[in-house]
Motif scaffolding. Structure first.
Motif, PDB file in Angstrom:
ATOM      1  N   ALA A   1     -30.410 -36.902 -24.558  1.00 30.99           N
ATOM      2  CA  ALA A   1     -29.048 -36.443 -24.841  1.00 30.99           C
ATOM      3  C   ALA A   1     -28.982 -35.329 -25.873  1.00 30.99           C
ATOM      4  CB  ALA A   1     -28.191 -37.625 -25.309  1.00 30.99           C
ATOM      5  N   ASP A   2     -30.101 -34.952 -26.474  1.00 31.75           N
ATOM      6  CA  ASP A   2     -30.090 -33.824 -27.413  1.00 31.75           C
ATOM      7  C   ASP A   2     -31.434 -33.120 -27.361  1.00 31.75           C
ATOM      8  OD1 ASP A   2     -31.949 -34.789 -29.648  1.00 31.75           O
ATOM      9  OD2 ASP A   2     -30.471 -36.397 -29.655  1.00 31.75           O
ATOM     10  N   GLY A   3     -31.509 -31.977 -28.042  1.00 33.47           N
ATOM     11  CA  GLY A   3     -32.697 -31.150 -27.943  1.00 33.47           C
ATOM     12  C   GLY A   3     -33.952 -31.783 -28.503  1.00 33.47           C
ATOM     13  N   PHE A   4     -33.852 -32.412 -29.669  1.00 38.57           N
ATOM     14  CA  PHE A   4     -35.034 -33.036 -30.264  1.00 38.57           C
ATOM     15  C   PHE A   4     -35.534 -34.188 -29.401  1.00 38.57           C
ATOM     16  CE2 PHE A   4     -33.058 -31.166 -34.141  1.00 38.57           C
ATOM     17  CZ  PHE A   4     -34.118 -30.343 -34.500  1.00 38.57           C
ATOM     18  N   ALA A   5     -34.600 -34.999 -28.896  1.00 42.41           N
ATOM     19  CA  ALA A   5     -34.986 -36.109 -28.030  1.00 42.41           C
ATOM     20  C   ALA A   5     -35.639 -35.584 -26.750  1.00 42.41           C
ATOM     21  CB  ALA A   5     -33.767 -36.969 -27.687  1.00 42.41           C
TER      22      ALA A   5
ATOM     23  N   ASP B   1     -30.397 -26.201 -29.305  1.00 43.58           N
ATOM     24  CA  ASP B   1     -29.807 -25.919 -27.994  1.00 43.58           C
ATOM     25  C   ASP B   1     -30.880 -25.802 -26.917  1.00 43.58           C
ATOM     26  OD1 ASP B   1     -30.947 -23.371 -28.173  1.00 43.58           O
ATOM     27  OD2 ASP B   1     -29.081 -22.409 -28.791  1.00 43.58           O
ATOM     28  N   GLY B   2     -30.404 -25.686 -25.671  1.00 47.46           N
ATOM     29  CA  GLY B   2     -31.308 -25.654 -24.543  1.00 47.46           C
ATOM     30  C   GLY B   2     -32.247 -24.466 -24.542  1.00 47.46           C
ATOM     31  N   LEU B   3     -31.797 -23.330 -25.067  1.00 46.54           N
ATOM     32  CA  LEU B   3     -32.669 -22.162 -25.119  1.00 46.54           C
ATOM     33  C   LEU B   3     -33.874 -22.426 -26.016  1.00 46.54           C
ATOM     34  CD1 LEU B   3     -30.020 -19.301 -25.355  1.00 46.54           C
ATOM     35  CD2 LEU B   3     -31.414 -19.920 -23.371  1.00 46.54           C
ATOM     36  N   GLU B   4     -33.640 -23.070 -27.160  1.00 49.90           N
ATOM     37  CA  GLU B   4     -34.747 -23.383 -28.061  1.00 49.90           C
ATOM     38  C   GLU B   4     -35.651 -24.441 -27.451  1.00 49.90           C
ATOM     39  OE1 GLU B   4     -37.330 -23.250 -31.211  1.00 49.90           O
ATOM     40  OE2 GLU B   4     -35.752 -21.845 -30.589  1.00 49.90           O
ATOM     41  N   VAL B   5     -35.067 -25.411 -26.741  1.00 50.21           N
ATOM     42  CA  VAL B   5     -35.884 -26.412 -26.052  1.00 50.21           C
ATOM     43  C   VAL B   5     -36.786 -25.721 -25.030  1.00 50.21           C
ATOM     44  CG1 VAL B   5     -35.849 -28.374 -24.462  1.00 50.21           C
ATOM     45  CG2 VAL B   5     -34.258 -28.312 -26.390  1.00 50.21           C
ATOM     46  N   CYS B   6     -36.213 -24.809 -24.235  1.00 47.84           N
ATOM     47  CA  CYS B   6     -36.997 -24.071 -23.242  1.00 47.84           C
ATOM     48  C   CYS B   6     -38.098 -23.278 -23.919  1.00 47.84           C
ATOM     49  CB  CYS B   6     -36.078 -23.152 -22.442  1.00 47.84           C
ATOM     50  SG  CYS B   6     -36.879 -22.315 -21.046  1.00 47.84           S
ATOM     51  N   ARG B   7     -37.770 -22.625 -25.029  1.00 55.30           N
ATOM     52  CA  ARG B   7     -38.762 -21.833 -25.753  1.00 55.30           C
ATOM     53  C   ARG B   7     -39.923 -22.705 -26.219  1.00 55.30           C
ATOM     54  NH1 ARG B   7     -35.468 -19.907 -29.018  1.00 55.30           N
ATOM     55  NH2 ARG B   7     -35.142 -17.845 -28.108  1.00 55.30           N
TER      56      ARG B   7
ATOM     57  N   LEU C   1     -36.868 -16.509 -20.963  1.00 52.41           N
ATOM     58  CA  LEU C   1     -37.753 -17.470 -21.618  1.00 52.41           C
ATOM     59  C   LEU C   1     -38.618 -18.209 -20.617  1.00 52.41           C
ATOM     60  CD1 LEU C   1     -35.363 -18.979 -24.316  1.00 52.41           C
ATOM     61  CD2 LEU C   1     -37.290 -17.455 -24.700  1.00 52.41           C
ATOM     62  N   GLY C   2     -38.331 -18.056 -19.340  1.00 57.85           N
ATOM     63  CA  GLY C   2     -39.186 -18.656 -18.330  1.00 57.85           C
ATOM     64  C   GLY C   2     -38.541 -19.718 -17.475  1.00 57.85           C
ATOM     65  N   ALA C   3     -37.220 -19.944 -17.600  1.00 57.31           N
ATOM     66  CA  ALA C   3     -36.562 -20.899 -16.716  1.00 57.31           C
ATOM     67  C   ALA C   3     -36.710 -20.435 -15.268  1.00 57.31           C
ATOM     68  CB  ALA C   3     -35.084 -21.041 -17.082  1.00 57.31           C
ATOM     69  N   ASP C   4     -36.887 -21.393 -14.369  1.00 57.11           N
ATOM     70  CA  ASP C   4     -37.160 -21.063 -12.971  1.00 57.11           C
ATOM     71  C   ASP C   4     -35.907 -20.917 -12.127  1.00 57.11           C
ATOM     72  OD1 ASP C   4     -40.299 -21.467 -12.635  1.00 57.11           O
ATOM     73  OD2 ASP C   4     -39.544 -22.987 -13.996  1.00 57.11           O
TER      74      ASP C   4
END
Length: 266
Positions: A50-54, A77-83, A113-116
């Motif tokens: 439910a969150d980026g760290f998790a 956020d999702g961009l940092e998670v993707c990174r 960032l590489g999302a498909d």
């Protein structure tokens, strides 16, 4: 925002084989429940964060074959998670982003960032499952054992469709699933011009979509295969028409240091 749920159409079923693991990263519990429900009924094994760290912790434990990633998340956020997912030393897990209609800049950054792939909210869960299946098929595609695909070569650049490996001057390139597919498609059709619409259909398998997706992936591919991405010699632009792959036999490798992209993550 909530998904637009079709009332009657059943979700598609993925190809036969061991269940694929999909991590759904979404802070809205209703959206998460709908998405994981559709994926489960389609035969996937799911987990939720439910969150980026998790999401990062869960990805390390769950080892998903694909991540469905919302951009707007608490924590990071999702961009940092993707990174951060792309920083790992192992194979690059495919990412399908969930974005809001007003987040075009973030969507393009996510692709960079590489999302498909991405799906825009409000979305059809059935379409999302179809997109996930398409990304996984391309990520896991391999030619039949009786007919191995030939390695494609252009000067010091080579791509092995069967092993999903690419290298330049003997050094492995780190390409995302879509970047590799785009490179192979262009190398198989040297000298032919393809519009962005054609590439979106023939590489992505989309009948319609955001053409900036193609533009972003061409730019990222050039950064990894061209000696000078600002003056490309391999993937050239034909103004008003599209892109063309021009094999340059004497394309020089960079003088110093590793090639852009480092080691390959198939």
């Amino acid at each position: 925002m909530h998904p637009a749920t079709p009332p009657s159409a059943p979700p598609p079923v993925p190809a036969a084989g061991p269940p694929r693991r999909v991590l759904v990263v979404e802070d809205d519990p209703t959206v998460a429940e709908v998405v994981t429900g559709y994926l489960s009924r389609a035969g996937y094994t799911t987990a939720h964060a439910a969150d980026g760290f998790a999401a990062l912790d869960r990805a390390a434990d769950f080892r998903p074959h694909l991540v469905v990633l919302d951009l707007m998340l608490p924590g990071i956020d999702g961009l940092e998670v993707c990174r951060r997912l792309r920083r790992g030393d192992g194979p690059a897990v495919p990412v399908v982003m969930l974005t809001a209609r007003g987040e075009e800049a973030d969507r393009i950054l996510g692709l960079e960032l590489g999302a498909d792939d991405y799906v825009t909210k409000p979305f059809s869960p059935r379409e999302l499952v179809l997109r996930i299946g398409s990304v996984l098929r391309r990520a896991e595609a391999a030619p039949p054992a009786t007919a191995p695909a030939a390695v494609l070569r252009a000067g010091d650049l080579s791509a092995d469709p069967g092993g999903r490996r690419a290298d330049r001057a003997g050094r492995a390139l780190s390409l995302t699933t879509r970047e590799f597919d785009l490179l192979v498609f262009l190398m198989r059709h040297p000298g032919r011009v393809f519009s962005r619409e054609e590439l979106l259909h023939r590489v992505w398998g989309w009948e319609f979509g955001d053409l900036s997706t193609v533009t972003v992936h061409v730019r990222r591919l050039r950064e990894k295969i061209e000696a000078d991405p600002a003056a490309p010699r391999l993937v050239t632009t034909v103004w008003g028409a599209g892109y063309r792959f021009d094999p340059v036999e004497d394309e020089p490798p960079p003088e110093d240091g590793p090639l852009p992209g480092g080691e390959l993550h198939p």
